[in-house]
Every structure is written in C-alpha cells, then in structure tokens.
Design an enzyme around this catalytic site. Structure first.
Site, PDB file in Angstrom:
ATOM      1  N   ASP A  79       0.845  -1.196   0.000  1.00 15.75           N
ATOM      2  CA  ASP A  79       0.000   0.000   0.000  1.00 15.75           C
ATOM      3  C   ASP A  79       0.880   1.245   0.000  1.00 15.75           C
ATOM      4  O   ASP A  79       2.040   1.215   0.432  1.00 15.75           O
ATOM      5  CB  ASP A  79      -0.888   0.036   1.244  1.00 15.75           C
ATOM      6  CG  ASP A  79      -1.850  -1.136   1.299  1.00 15.75           C
ATOM      7  OD1 ASP A  79      -2.155  -1.697   0.237  1.00 15.75           O
ATOM      8  OD2 ASP A  79      -2.284  -1.483   2.412  1.00 15.75           O
ATOM      9  N   LYS A  80       0.322   2.336  -0.451  1.00 13.52           N
ATOM     10  CA  LYS A  80       1.036   3.613  -0.493  1.00 13.52           C
ATOM     11  C   LYS A  80       1.685   3.940   0.849  1.00 13.52           C
ATOM     12  O   LYS A  80       2.844   4.361   0.922  1.00 13.52           O
ATOM     13  CB  LYS A  80       0.071   4.727  -0.891  1.00 13.52           C
ATOM     14  CG  LYS A  80       0.680   6.120  -0.838  1.00 13.52           C
ATOM     15  CD  LYS A  80      -0.363   7.188  -1.153  1.00 13.52           C
ATOM     16  CE  LYS A  80       0.221   8.583  -1.006  1.00 13.52           C
ATOM     17  NZ  LYS A  80      -0.789   9.643  -1.249  1.00 13.52           N
TER      18      LYS A  80
END
Length: 305
Positions: free
Chosen positions: A137-138
C-alpha cells in the site's frame, strides 16, 4: 467507464475534492477537480463543486473514464536498492509512495523511479507495472521484489501462488493482545458499496490467512509480527481491524485516536524470503523499521519504564 459509489461515514465539513483524494488514495486531487467540473461526480444525485463541504450520510457517485495505458516515464527519484543482479531487484519502498501509476497519478511512483535506476524491467503485456510481482500500500514501507526478466517474473509469481515466498511485517496495533500468537483465517473481498475498500466477506470473499505473534506489549498497544500465507489487498489492515486491533495510524479501517499525529499507518514489510529464480538458492532480506516507527516505540517504551 467505471462507477464508484459510497457513503460518507466518518467525515464532516471537509472539501469534496480533498475528501475524495484521501478516500481514493491513488487518484490525484487535481484529476478529481477535473471530474467534478465535468459533472462526473454526483453528491446525493446532483452535480457539485470541489469546495462543497461533505456531510455524514452523503451518497457520492464517481464516473471514472477509461484511460488508455501510457507507458510510465523514468524519473530520477530517490530509490533504496537493497540488492540487485541480472534477474531481480530488492527495494526498500518508503511510505507515502505509490507502487505504480494509476489514473490521475502518472508520476512519482516506485515504477517511475525503477525505470530510471534499473537497466531493465519485465513488463510483458502490462506496461504500467513493469517488474512488479507484489505490491505494498502507499502508506506501507518495506521490502519489495522486482523482476528484471520473464524467467524471474514467472518464478516469483509461482512462489507467491504456491505460498512459498516468506513475507513478514511488523505493525503496531491498538490494544493489548489477549494471546501471544494466533491465526486469522477469514475471507476478504471488495466492500459491497465502497469499491476502494476491502472487507471480511464470509460468503463471497477470497481465502485470506494471516499469522501473528506479539513481539512487545505496551499500555494500550502491541507491537506484533505478521506473516502472510495469502496476499489479499489490504489483508493485514482488514484482518487486524476485524479482531478489534487495528493498526496505529490507519484511517480507512479504524477510527481510533491518533495520539502520535501520524499521517500514515505503522506497518512495515520487514523480511522477504524466496528461492532465486535462476540459482535455485533460498535468499532472505531484512530491513530495519523506519525512523517514524522507531520514535513511536521509544515513546511507548519510556512510558513502560
């Protein structure tokens, strides 16, 4: 054209464009402003403006135009390469970096950096995700394996499928775990309304298995190790929230108080192990926690003294 639909559940008074940029995560605010201006964003069935202040219960619909895939451009961005040979690259992805380009977010990603710093990446038919075997994920930091050719890509993908690739994370979660270790085995699928979120779906979800072990316990928090047997989107985040121990700093699946002023979750891909695609030799990499994570742990350890 893809249609996204969801209700505002936990935010009041934030600008529509700002709220959507946060909610959709990988779509830029400027691109969302363009969609709003073109009437592709409806609030409670009506057109709106970017400055509209959202209210709890608002029903939002977004029509995302289909875009042709454009080949990412190389960018001279900082890249922490842990290991590289003619087949693979192991990188330490920082938090707040998207892995690959997406609509409205074509630059500034890990892929853009890889294209600049690495001599070759395997793309196959997927030109926007060259070399990408698995993702983070970011807001998750840590180790990623990247394939430089077809042999490496197919080997790593197969190891993911047969669950022989070792992926170990460290996370700080809310609350003190009752047991020192355990396994969460509940299926995960797309949220029926908010398509950008995942949720536990016992009927229509896909198998998801997370093993966890408490490493250190504090007052109101636990530092744990999590290992993935499967690799569903947001798996650790969803599973920890499911057992009522969401990850500290997480905002999509948790509404807990953020006493440390964090802008992202404390989730770190610490260890990665697999068989080298060409040498058939097991390799293992480990990276220390980021500074932000360490500072929070120092605060909690001081409290325990």
């Amino acid at each position: 054209m893809e249609l996204l639909e969801f209700y505002v559940e936990d935010t009041e008074g934030e600008r529509l464009d700002s709220y959507l940029a946060f909610r959709l995560n990988n779509v830029s605010r400027s691109y969302l402003q363009k969609l709003i201006k073109e009437g592709l964003v409806l609030v409670n069935g009506n057109g709106s403006k970017a400055r509209y202040r959202v209210k709890i219960g608002d029903y939002i619909q977004i029509k995302l135009p289909e875009q042709e895939q454009e080949e990412p451009i190389p960018e001279n961005l900082p890249l922490d390469i842990i290991y590289e040979d003619k087949d693979i690259v192991i990188v330490n992805k920082p938090e707040d970096m998207v892995v690959h380009p997406a609509p409205g977010n074509p630059t500034g990603t890990l892929v853009n950096a890889l294209l600049y710093h690495v001599d070759s990446l395997y793309s196959g038919k997927d030109i926007i995700r060259p070399g990408i075997v698995h993702r983070l994920d970011k807001d998750t930091s840590g180790l990623l394996a990247v394939a430089k050719n077809e042999i490496a890509y197919n080997s790593l993908i197969q190891q993911l499928k047969n669950r022989s690739m070792e992926r170990i994370y460290e996370a700080l979660v809310y609350g003190v775990l009752n047991s020192d270790e355990g396994t969460i085995n509940v299926p995960i699928g797309r949220h029926p309304v908010d398509r950008k979120r995942m949720t536990v779906r016992k009927e229509n979800g896909k198998e998801a298995i997370t093993h966890f072990k408490a490493l250190e316990k504090f007052q109101d928090y636990t530092l744990l190790e999590a290992s993935l047997e499967t690799g569903r989107t947001h798996q650790i985040r969803v599973h920890m929230a499911y057992i009522n121990h969401p990850i500290v700093g997480e905002t999509v699946y948790s509404k807990r108080k953020n006493e440390f002023g964090l802008k992202s979750q404390l989730l770190h891909a610490k260890k990665l192990g697999f068989v080298h695609p060409r040498r058939s030799k097991y390799m293992e990499f480990e990276i220390e926690l980021p500074v932000k994570f360490k500072k929070v742990l120092e605060i909690l350890r001081e409290r325990n003294r």
